[in-house]
Design a protein around this motif. Structure first.
Motif, PDB file in Angstrom:
ATOM      1  N   GLU A   1      13.606   2.411   2.681  1.00  0.00           N
ATOM      2  CA  GLU A   1      14.773   3.173   2.214  1.00  0.00           C
ATOM      3  C   GLU A   1      16.035   2.327   2.361  1.00  0.00           C
ATOM      4  OE1 GLU A   1      16.855   7.554   2.714  1.00  0.00           O
ATOM      5  OE2 GLU A   1      15.560   6.825   4.333  1.00  0.00           O
ATOM      6  N   ALA A   2      16.186   1.641   3.500  1.00  0.00           N
ATOM      7  CA  ALA A   2      17.359   0.786   3.725  1.00  0.00           C
ATOM      8  C   ALA A   2      17.411  -0.348   2.695  1.00  0.00           C
ATOM      9  CB  ALA A   2      17.332   0.216   5.142  1.00  0.00           C
ATOM     10  N   ALA A   3      16.244  -0.816   2.256  1.00  0.00           N
ATOM     11  CA  ALA A   3      16.188  -1.885   1.255  1.00  0.00           C
ATOM     12  C   ALA A   3      16.444  -1.357  -0.155  1.00  0.00           C
ATOM     13  CB  ALA A   3      14.821  -2.574   1.307  1.00  0.00           C
ATOM     14  N   GLY A   4      16.444  -0.036  -0.293  1.00  0.00           N
ATOM     15  CA  GLY A   4      16.697   0.559  -1.607  1.00  0.00           C
ATOM     16  C   GLY A   4      15.446   0.707  -2.460  1.00  0.00           C
ATOM     17  N   TRP A   5      14.285   0.579  -1.852  1.00  0.00           N
ATOM     18  CA  TRP A   5      13.035   0.630  -2.608  1.00  0.00           C
ATOM     19  C   TRP A   5      12.459   2.038  -2.717  1.00  0.00           C
ATOM     20  CZ3 TRP A   5      10.046  -4.174  -0.379  1.00  0.00           C
ATOM     21  CH2 TRP A   5      10.807  -5.327  -0.615  1.00  0.00           C
ATOM     22  N   VAL A   6      12.784   2.897  -1.755  1.00  0.00           N
ATOM     23  CA  VAL A   6      12.381   4.295  -1.802  1.00  0.00           C
ATOM     24  C   VAL A   6      13.606   5.137  -1.493  1.00  0.00           C
ATOM     25  CG1 VAL A   6      10.016   3.780  -1.051  1.00  0.00           C
ATOM     26  CG2 VAL A   6      11.683   4.557   0.628  1.00  0.00           C
ATOM     27  N   GLY A   7      13.562   6.376  -1.949  1.00  0.00           N
ATOM     28  CA  GLY A   7      14.671   7.271  -1.653  1.00  0.00           C
ATOM     29  C   GLY A   7      14.182   8.702  -1.556  1.00  0.00           C
ATOM     30  N   PRO A   8      14.940   9.533  -0.873  1.00  0.00           N
ATOM     31  CA  PRO A   8      14.556  10.936  -0.740  1.00  0.00           C
ATOM     32  C   PRO A   8      14.712  11.664  -2.071  1.00  0.00           C
ATOM     33  CG  PRO A   8      16.681  10.541   0.310  1.00  0.00           C
ATOM     34  CD  PRO A   8      16.179   9.215  -0.171  1.00  0.00           C
ATOM     35  N   THR A   9      13.755  12.555  -2.345  1.00  0.00           N
ATOM     36  CA  THR A   9      13.839  13.348  -3.578  1.00  0.00           C
ATOM     37  C   THR A   9      13.907  14.839  -3.283  1.00  0.00           C
ATOM     38  OG1 THR A   9      11.430  13.438  -3.769  1.00  0.00           O
ATOM     39  CG2 THR A   9      12.552  11.619  -4.908  1.00  0.00           C
TER      40      THR A   9
ATOM     41  N   ARG B   1       0.827  -1.211   0.000  1.00  0.00           N
ATOM     42  CA  ARG B   1       0.000   0.000   0.000  1.00  0.00           C
ATOM     43  C   ARG B   1       0.863   1.264   0.000  1.00  0.00           C
ATOM     44  NH1 ARG B   1      -3.156  -3.581   3.559  1.00  0.00           N
ATOM     45  NH2 ARG B   1      -5.141  -3.979   2.527  1.00  0.00           N
ATOM     46  N   LEU B   2       1.922   1.271   0.801  1.00  0.00           N
ATOM     47  CA  LEU B   2       2.819   2.437   0.826  1.00  0.00           C
ATOM     48  C   LEU B   2       3.494   2.638  -0.522  1.00  0.00           C
ATOM     49  CD1 LEU B   2       4.634   2.276   4.291  1.00  0.00           C
ATOM     50  CD2 LEU B   2       3.047   4.006   3.497  1.00  0.00           C
ATOM     51  N   LEU B   3       4.007   1.560  -1.086  1.00  0.00           N
ATOM     52  CA  LEU B   3       4.641   1.668  -2.396  1.00  0.00           C
ATOM     53  C   LEU B   3       3.639   2.169  -3.430  1.00  0.00           C
ATOM     54  CD1 LEU B   3       6.801  -1.602  -2.442  1.00  0.00           C
ATOM     55  CD2 LEU B   3       7.592   0.735  -2.009  1.00  0.00           C
ATOM     56  N   GLY B   4       2.401   1.667  -3.341  1.00  0.00           N
ATOM     57  CA  GLY B   4       1.358   2.098  -4.269  1.00  0.00           C
ATOM     58  C   GLY B   4       1.055   3.582  -4.154  1.00  0.00           C
ATOM     59  N   LEU B   5       1.023   4.097  -2.937  1.00  0.00           N
ATOM     60  CA  LEU B   5       0.798   5.536  -2.767  1.00  0.00           C
ATOM     61  C   LEU B   5       1.946   6.340  -3.362  1.00  0.00           C
ATOM     62  CD1 LEU B   5      -0.672   5.586   0.854  1.00  0.00           C
ATOM     63  CD2 LEU B   5      -1.891   6.144  -1.265  1.00  0.00           C
ATOM     64  N   LEU B   6       3.156   5.820  -3.234  1.00  0.00           N
ATOM     65  CA  LEU B   6       4.311   6.515  -3.802  1.00  0.00           C
ATOM     66  C   LEU B   6       4.360   6.405  -5.322  1.00  0.00           C
ATOM     67  CD1 LEU B   6       7.009   5.756  -1.095  1.00  0.00           C
ATOM     68  CD2 LEU B   6       5.848   7.936  -1.544  1.00  0.00           C
ATOM     69  N   VAL B   7       3.690   5.399  -5.885  1.00  0.00           N
ATOM     70  CA  VAL B   7       3.556   5.336  -7.340  1.00  0.00           C
ATOM     71  C   VAL B   7       2.720   6.528  -7.803  1.00  0.00           C
ATOM     72  CG1 VAL B   7       2.407   4.085  -9.228  1.00  0.00           C
ATOM     73  CG2 VAL B   7       3.857   2.847  -7.613  1.00  0.00           C
TER      74      VAL B   7
ATOM     75  N   GLY C   1      12.495  -0.195  -6.349  1.00  0.00           N
ATOM     76  CA  GLY C   1      11.201  -0.193  -5.670  1.00  0.00           C
ATOM     77  C   GLY C   1      10.053  -0.391  -6.642  1.00  0.00           C
ATOM     78  N   TRP C   2      10.132   0.250  -7.794  1.00  0.00           N
ATOM     79  CA  TRP C   2       9.093   0.096  -8.824  1.00  0.00           C
ATOM     80  C   TRP C   2       9.029  -1.361  -9.286  1.00  0.00           C
ATOM     81  CZ3 TRP C   2       4.775   1.542 -10.677  1.00  0.00           C
ATOM     82  CH2 TRP C   2       4.391   1.272 -11.986  1.00  0.00           C
ATOM     83  N   ASN C   3      10.195  -1.975  -9.511  1.00  0.00           N
ATOM     84  CA  ASN C   3      10.228  -3.376  -9.944  1.00  0.00           C
ATOM     85  C   ASN C   3       9.685  -4.307  -8.862  1.00  0.00           C
ATOM     86  OD1 ASN C   3      11.263  -2.765 -12.479  1.00  0.00           O
ATOM     87  ND2 ASN C   3      13.375  -2.870 -11.771  1.00  0.00           N
ATOM     88  N   VAL C   4      10.060  -4.060  -7.614  1.00  0.00           N
ATOM     89  CA  VAL C   4       9.556  -4.861  -6.494  1.00  0.00           C
ATOM     90  C   VAL C   4       8.046  -4.695  -6.375  1.00  0.00           C
ATOM     91  CG1 VAL C   4       9.537  -5.043  -3.965  1.00  0.00           C
ATOM     92  CG2 VAL C   4      11.711  -4.909  -5.192  1.00  0.00           C
ATOM     93  N   PHE C   5       7.578  -3.463  -6.486  1.00  0.00           N
ATOM     94  CA  PHE C   5       6.143  -3.178  -6.403  1.00  0.00           C
ATOM     95  C   PHE C   5       5.379  -3.974  -7.464  1.00  0.00           C
ATOM     96  CE2 PHE C   5       2.564  -0.548  -7.954  1.00  0.00           C
ATOM     97  CZ  PHE C   5       1.762  -0.609  -6.828  1.00  0.00           C
ATOM     98  N   LYS C   6       5.808  -3.898  -8.715  1.00  0.00           N
ATOM     99  CA  LYS C   6       5.112  -4.613  -9.793  1.00  0.00           C
ATOM    100  C   LYS C   6       5.142  -6.125  -9.573  1.00  0.00           C
ATOM    101  CE  LYS C   6       7.316  -2.800 -13.215  1.00  0.00           C
ATOM    102  NZ  LYS C   6       7.771  -2.490 -14.576  1.00  0.00           N
ATOM    103  N   GLU C   7       6.281  -6.644  -9.112  1.00  0.00           N
ATOM    104  CA  GLU C   7       6.377  -8.088  -8.876  1.00  0.00           C
ATOM    105  C   GLU C   7       5.464  -8.515  -7.735  1.00  0.00           C
ATOM    106  OE1 GLU C   7       6.779 -11.897  -9.240  1.00  0.00           O
ATOM    107  OE2 GLU C   7       7.425 -10.445 -10.733  1.00  0.00           O
ATOM    108  N   ARG C   8       5.363  -7.714  -6.689  1.00  0.00           N
ATOM    109  CA  ARG C   8       4.457  -8.041  -5.578  1.00  0.00           C
ATOM    110  C   ARG C   8       3.002  -8.015  -6.028  1.00  0.00           C
ATOM    111  NH1 ARG C   8       6.218  -6.597   0.388  1.00  0.00           N
ATOM    112  NH2 ARG C   8       8.264  -7.522   0.297  1.00  0.00           N
ATOM    113  N   VAL C   9       2.655  -7.048  -6.855  1.00  0.00           N
ATOM    114  CA  VAL C   9       1.284  -6.995  -7.385  1.00  0.00           C
ATOM    115  C   VAL C   9       1.009  -8.266  -8.179  1.00  0.00           C
ATOM    116  CG1 VAL C   9      -0.249  -5.819  -9.007  1.00  0.00           C
ATOM    117  CG2 VAL C   9       1.099  -4.479  -7.382  1.00  0.00           C
ATOM    118  N   ARG C  10       1.919  -8.620  -9.084  1.00  0.00           N
ATOM    119  CA  ARG C  10       1.739  -9.850  -9.879  1.00  0.00           C
ATOM    120  C   ARG C  10       1.575 -11.070  -8.978  1.00  0.00           C
ATOM    121  NH1 ARG C  10       6.455  -7.877 -12.457  1.00  0.00           N
ATOM    122  NH2 ARG C  10       5.865  -6.730 -14.336  1.00  0.00           N
ATOM    123  N   ARG C  11       2.521 -11.230  -8.029  1.00  0.00           N
ATOM    124  CA  ARG C  11       2.535 -12.411  -7.166  1.00  0.00           C
ATOM    125  C   ARG C  11       1.287 -12.491  -6.304  1.00  0.00           C
ATOM    126  NH1 ARG C  11       6.975 -11.623  -3.992  1.00  0.00           N
ATOM    127  NH2 ARG C  11       5.706 -10.990  -2.237  1.00  0.00           N
ATOM    128  N   GLN C  12       0.885 -11.383  -5.707  1.00  0.00           N
ATOM    129  CA  GLN C  12      -0.267 -11.424  -4.812  1.00  0.00           C
ATOM    130  C   GLN C  12      -1.572 -11.648  -5.572  1.00  0.00           C
ATOM    131  OE1 GLN C  12       1.789  -8.575  -1.520  1.00  0.00           O
ATOM    132  NE2 GLN C  12      -0.419  -8.543  -1.537  1.00  0.00           N
TER     133      GLN C  12
END
Length: 187
Positions: free
Chosen positions: A54-62, A13-19, A82-93
């Motif tokens: 951020e530590a995982a490298g999925w989001v970063g400060p802009t 959900r957080l990644l989706g909001l950041l999309v 983060g975008w790639n992880v987000f899309k893969e999680r959507v597919r998988r779930q």
């Protein structure tokens, strides 16, 4: 319980909001609770999760935003990873998410343990609770957003409405004597 913070159910959900748009942690917490009021996401949990992402490298400060006398707030956006992880999680779930057994289904299996006169009252309380949740989600819907942005809320509303209708029919079957009831002590 998630093994790591990035396995938290709020992550998608957080990644989706950041999309949708980059934002600071407080804005993420507010957006989560506006979009998904049934989650009751705590600001502290969101802040911790953003740091983990951020530590995982999925989001970063802009950048940094400061409004009035408020403290400066770091704006976060998805990274390419983060975008790639987000899309893969959507597919998988979508592909693999299993329907979970809820506490309601477990208790429903033993509905016959209740007195025949009590069962409809308990079911009506469940139905009222469902109707409150339906109304809450309907109020949270934003007609200004494209339907696809809130498609999961539409799905949940359909599930809740179907459950409420099924419970109404079950109450009628019990009240009309159509549903056989076990003898006391047999469920």
């Amino acid at each position: 319980m998630p093994l790591t913070a990035v396995d938290n159910p709020l992550t998608l959900r957080l990644l989706g909001l950041l999309v949708e748009q980059p934002m600071h942690q407080y804005a993420l917490a507010v957006a989560l609770n506006e979009r998904y009021p049934y989650l009751n996401a705590k600001s502290g949990s969101v802040y911790t999760l953003v740091r983990s992402l951020e530590a995982a490298g999925w989001v970063g400060p802009t950048g940094v935003e400061q409004t009035g006398n408020r403290p400066a707030r770091t704006i976060y956006a998805l990274t390419d990873q983060g975008w790639n992880v987000f899309k893969e999680r959507v597919r998988r779930q979508i592909r693999e998410a299993k329907v979970t057994t809820s506490a309601f289904v477990d208790a429903l299996a033993y509905l016959g343990a209740l007195d025949r006169a009590e069962a409809p009252h308990v079911l009506r309380e469940r139905q009222e609770s469902l109707e409150e949740r339906i109304a809450e989600l309907e109020r949270a819907s934003d007609p200004g957003l494209p339907e696809i942005t809130m498609i999961e809320v539409d799905f949940i509303l359909h599930q809740l409405r179907a459950e409420a209708e099924w419970i109404r029919a079950l109450i009628t079957r019990i009240d009309d004597g159509e549903l056989a009831w076990p003898a006391k002590g047999q469920a």
